[in-house]
Design a protein around this motif. Sequence first.
Motif, mmCIF file in Angstrom:
data_model
loop_
_atom_site.group_PDB
_atom_site.id
_atom_site.type_symbol
_atom_site.label_atom_id
_atom_site.label_comp_id
_atom_site.label_asym_id
_atom_site.label_seq_id
_atom_site.Cartn_x
_atom_site.Cartn_y
_atom_site.Cartn_z
ATOM 1 N N ARG A 84 37.930 26.441 -32.820
ATOM 2 C CA ARG A 84 37.463 27.386 -33.829
ATOM 3 C C ARG A 84 37.888 28.784 -33.388
ATOM 4 O O ARG A 84 37.542 29.234 -32.295
ATOM 5 N N LEU A 85 38.667 29.446 -34.224
ATOM 6 C CA LEU A 85 39.181 30.774 -33.925
ATOM 7 C C LEU A 85 38.429 31.785 -34.778
ATOM 8 O O LEU A 85 38.554 31.795 -36.004
ATOM 9 N N GLY A 86 37.627 32.614 -34.136
ATOM 10 C CA GLY A 86 36.876 33.641 -34.849
ATOM 11 C C GLY A 86 37.464 35.019 -34.570
ATOM 12 O O GLY A 86 37.804 35.335 -33.427
ATOM 13 N N PHE A 87 37.587 35.826 -35.618
ATOM 14 C CA PHE A 87 38.144 37.174 -35.490
ATOM 15 C C PHE A 87 37.045 38.168 -35.879
ATOM 16 O O PHE A 87 36.845 38.450 -37.064
ATOM 17 N N PRO A 88 36.311 38.688 -34.907
ATOM 18 C CA PRO A 88 35.114 39.486 -35.210
ATOM 19 C C PRO A 88 35.400 40.767 -35.980
ATOM 20 O O PRO A 88 34.538 41.233 -36.738
ATOM 21 N N ASP A 89 36.577 41.349 -35.829
ATOM 22 C CA ASP A 89 36.881 42.594 -36.538
ATOM 23 C C ASP A 89 37.433 42.355 -37.939
ATOM 24 O O ASP A 89 37.571 43.298 -38.719
ATOM 25 N N LEU A 90 37.760 41.116 -38.257
ATOM 26 C CA LEU A 90 38.292 40.765 -39.578
ATOM 27 C C LEU A 90 37.331 39.925 -40.395
ATOM 28 O O LEU A 90 37.492 39.801 -41.606
ATOM 29 N N ASP A 91 36.377 39.286 -39.730
ATOM 30 C CA ASP A 91 35.530 38.289 -40.377
ATOM 31 C C ASP A 91 36.373 37.131 -40.929
ATOM 32 O O ASP A 91 36.119 36.614 -42.006
ATOM 33 N N TRP A 92 37.386 36.760 -40.164
ATOM 34 C CA TRP A 92 38.188 35.571 -40.449
ATOM 35 C C TRP A 92 37.746 34.464 -39.504
ATOM 36 O O TRP A 92 37.281 34.712 -38.388
ATOM 37 N N THR A 93 37.919 33.214 -39.947
ATOM 38 C CA THR A 93 37.697 32.060 -39.080
ATOM 39 C C THR A 93 38.746 31.002 -39.393
ATOM 40 O O THR A 93 38.992 30.680 -40.556
ATOM 41 N N ARG A 134 41.236 41.034 -31.846
ATOM 42 C CA ARG A 134 40.342 40.330 -30.918
ATOM 43 C C ARG A 134 40.040 38.938 -31.474
ATOM 44 O O ARG A 134 39.907 38.752 -32.684
ATOM 45 N N GLN A 135 39.887 37.987 -30.565
ATOM 46 C CA GLN A 135 39.653 36.614 -30.969
ATOM 47 C C GLN A 135 38.622 35.952 -30.053
ATOM 48 O O GLN A 135 38.712 36.086 -28.823
ATOM 49 N N ASP A 136 37.650 35.278 -30.654
ATOM 50 C CA ASP A 136 36.738 34.412 -29.914
ATOM 51 C C ASP A 136 37.216 32.987 -30.157
ATOM 52 O O ASP A 136 37.079 32.450 -31.262
ATOM 53 N N LEU A 137 37.798 32.390 -29.138
ATOM 54 C CA LEU A 137 38.470 31.100 -29.269
ATOM 55 C C LEU A 137 37.633 30.002 -28.619
ATOM 56 O O LEU A 137 37.570 29.900 -27.395
ATOM 57 N N PHE A 138 36.982 29.204 -29.452
ATOM 58 C CA PHE A 138 36.171 28.084 -28.971
ATOM 59 C C PHE A 138 37.045 26.842 -28.901
ATOM 60 O O PHE A 138 37.703 26.467 -29.882
ATOM 61 N N PRO A 182 33.260 32.667 -20.316
ATOM 62 C CA PRO A 182 31.969 32.820 -19.637
ATOM 63 C C PRO A 182 31.574 31.648 -18.759
ATOM 64 O O PRO A 182 30.575 31.728 -18.053
ATOM 65 N N GLY A 183 32.322 30.559 -18.802
ATOM 66 C CA GLY A 183 31.955 29.355 -18.073
ATOM 67 C C GLY A 183 32.152 28.138 -18.952
ATOM 68 O O GLY A 183 32.416 28.246 -20.152
ATOM 69 N N ILE A 184 32.034 26.977 -18.360
ATOM 70 C CA ILE A 184 32.300 25.725 -19.062
ATOM 71 C C ILE A 184 30.986 25.045 -19.432
ATOM 72 O O ILE A 184 30.117 24.833 -18.579
ATOM 73 N N ALA A 185 30.837 24.736 -20.705
ATOM 74 C CA ALA A 185 29.685 23.957 -21.171
ATOM 75 C C ALA A 185 30.076 22.483 -21.187
ATOM 76 O O ALA A 185 31.226 22.128 -21.487
ATOM 77 N N THR A 186 29.122 21.624 -20.865
ATOM 78 C CA THR A 186 29.378 20.184 -20.846
ATOM 79 C C THR A 186 28.291 19.454 -21.621
ATOM 80 O O THR A 186 27.157 19.920 -21.722
ATOM 81 N N GLY A 187 28.667 18.318 -22.185
ATOM 82 C CA GLY A 187 27.718 17.483 -22.896
ATOM 83 C C GLY A 187 28.076 16.024 -22.714
ATOM 84 O O GLY A 187 28.863 15.675 -21.834
ATOM 85 N N ASP A 188 27.537 15.189 -23.534
ATOM 86 C CA ASP A 188 27.780 13.756 -23.441
ATOM 87 C C ASP A 188 29.169 13.436 -23.981
ATOM 88 O O ASP A 188 29.373 13.305 -25.175
ATOM 89 N N THR A 214 34.358 29.254 -24.708
ATOM 90 C CA THR A 214 34.864 30.224 -25.673
ATOM 91 C C THR A 214 35.630 31.294 -24.918
ATOM 92 O O THR A 214 35.064 32.007 -24.084
ATOM 93 N N PHE A 215 36.928 31.383 -25.186
ATOM 94 C CA PHE A 215 37.768 32.404 -24.572
ATOM 95 C C PHE A 215 37.669 33.700 -25.379
ATOM 96 O O PHE A 215 37.712 33.671 -26.612
ATOM 97 N N GLN A 216 37.535 34.816 -24.680
ATOM 98 C CA GLN A 216 37.642 36.121 -25.329
ATOM 99 C C GLN A 216 39.080 36.589 -25.126
ATOM 100 O O GLN A 216 39.480 36.965 -24.022
ATOM 101 N N THR A 217 39.855 36.537 -26.199
ATOM 102 C CA THR A 217 41.278 36.787 -26.056
ATOM 103 C C THR A 217 41.806 37.551 -27.264
ATOM 104 O O THR A 217 41.030 38.159 -28.009
#
Length: 375
Positions: free
Chosen positions: A243-252, A227-231, A192-198, A204-207
């Motif tokens: 952080r690898l989140g798997f929304p259909d499995l509820d794995w992290t 499906r994977q939400d890859l932060f 969705p875009g790049i977040a930046t901080g100090d 987060t890649f949707q992959t």
Amino acid sequence: MTNPPTNPLLLDNTSAVARRAWHVAATSAEVRDEPVQVWLLGEPWVLVRLDGVVRAFPDRCPHRLAPLSAGRVTDGTLQCGYHGWRFAPDGACVEMPALGKTDRISKRAALSAPAGVTERYGLVWLAPEHPVSPIPEFPEWEDPAYQTALCEVVRTPASAAQLVDNFMDASHFPFVHAETFGAGESAQVVEPGIATGDGWVATTFQTWYRTMDDPKAAAGERPAVQRQDLFKQGFASYNVYLRLGFPDLDWTFGIMFCCRPESAEATRVYKLVARRDDLPPDAARLAAWVKDQDLITQEDLGILERYPHRHIHLDRHAELHTRADRLSLAWRGLMADACRAITQEPFATEPIAPQSSAPESFRDAEDGFRQAGLS
């Protein structure tokens, strides 16, 4: 002190910017009753546990520059193995045996301490100079709901910058990791875009991810490709948090990837992993998963170690970028910021790639990173 590279728009294991970062120097288990030598940025350091606290000093006695790692711990002090000089936890020299009892010890005999040394996640962290970004947070490591492990510590000729740049990338999955988790569905990079901080950048890649140890997938009860939400979060250092989140499995899954530039020719890689899933705890399955993680690292090294050079470019003209590279470009821009801060622009540069002209300064490089590869 490590000197900046000849061309300041190249980032490699000799770049002075890495002195202002946290590095994993060792595992806590490696620093016990005797001093230990480690290498960082071409310099030897001694790690020693005094009164239960890990201390770090340049690995040389001020007397004859003998390696202090060849000494011993004596009565809560670090004792040089050559002439017996003893040093307190703060680095002050408290005894020179050849002079007998004396309180006239030169202040020049004291050891210099780094800007920071601490322990976290079972690792010893060292910052030679004031770090510009913190040690990454790794909440999964301390969460009892997760199983955790340290993967095999690897030594490689690939540079820390190459390793981190690769770890920030998502478009190589179905090609480099085709034998492990890489699924064909992950070829297109979506974020969705790049977040930046100090001192950090993230997205987060949707992959997609091929699970390798799911007994329910093996039994045909659910797909192996999920499906994977890859932060991914990179810092102004050679440390990355995933952080690898798997929304259909509820794995992290959680991963901390840390690269220590030992010398111009060698990098040591530490990879901490954590997982939470819907399966019963199983030590054998955890061990097999750690071996899979080791294999994934070896797949990356199979590409990186074949490069004829050991650097990455901070010159936007040296490579062709696309919008799929936005996170790694943002990390390079972050490192360019840090480099410019210590080199005090402006300065002249030579062209890095023969087909392009080099930027006049780091500011030009940064502006280019923010514009390049987004179409």
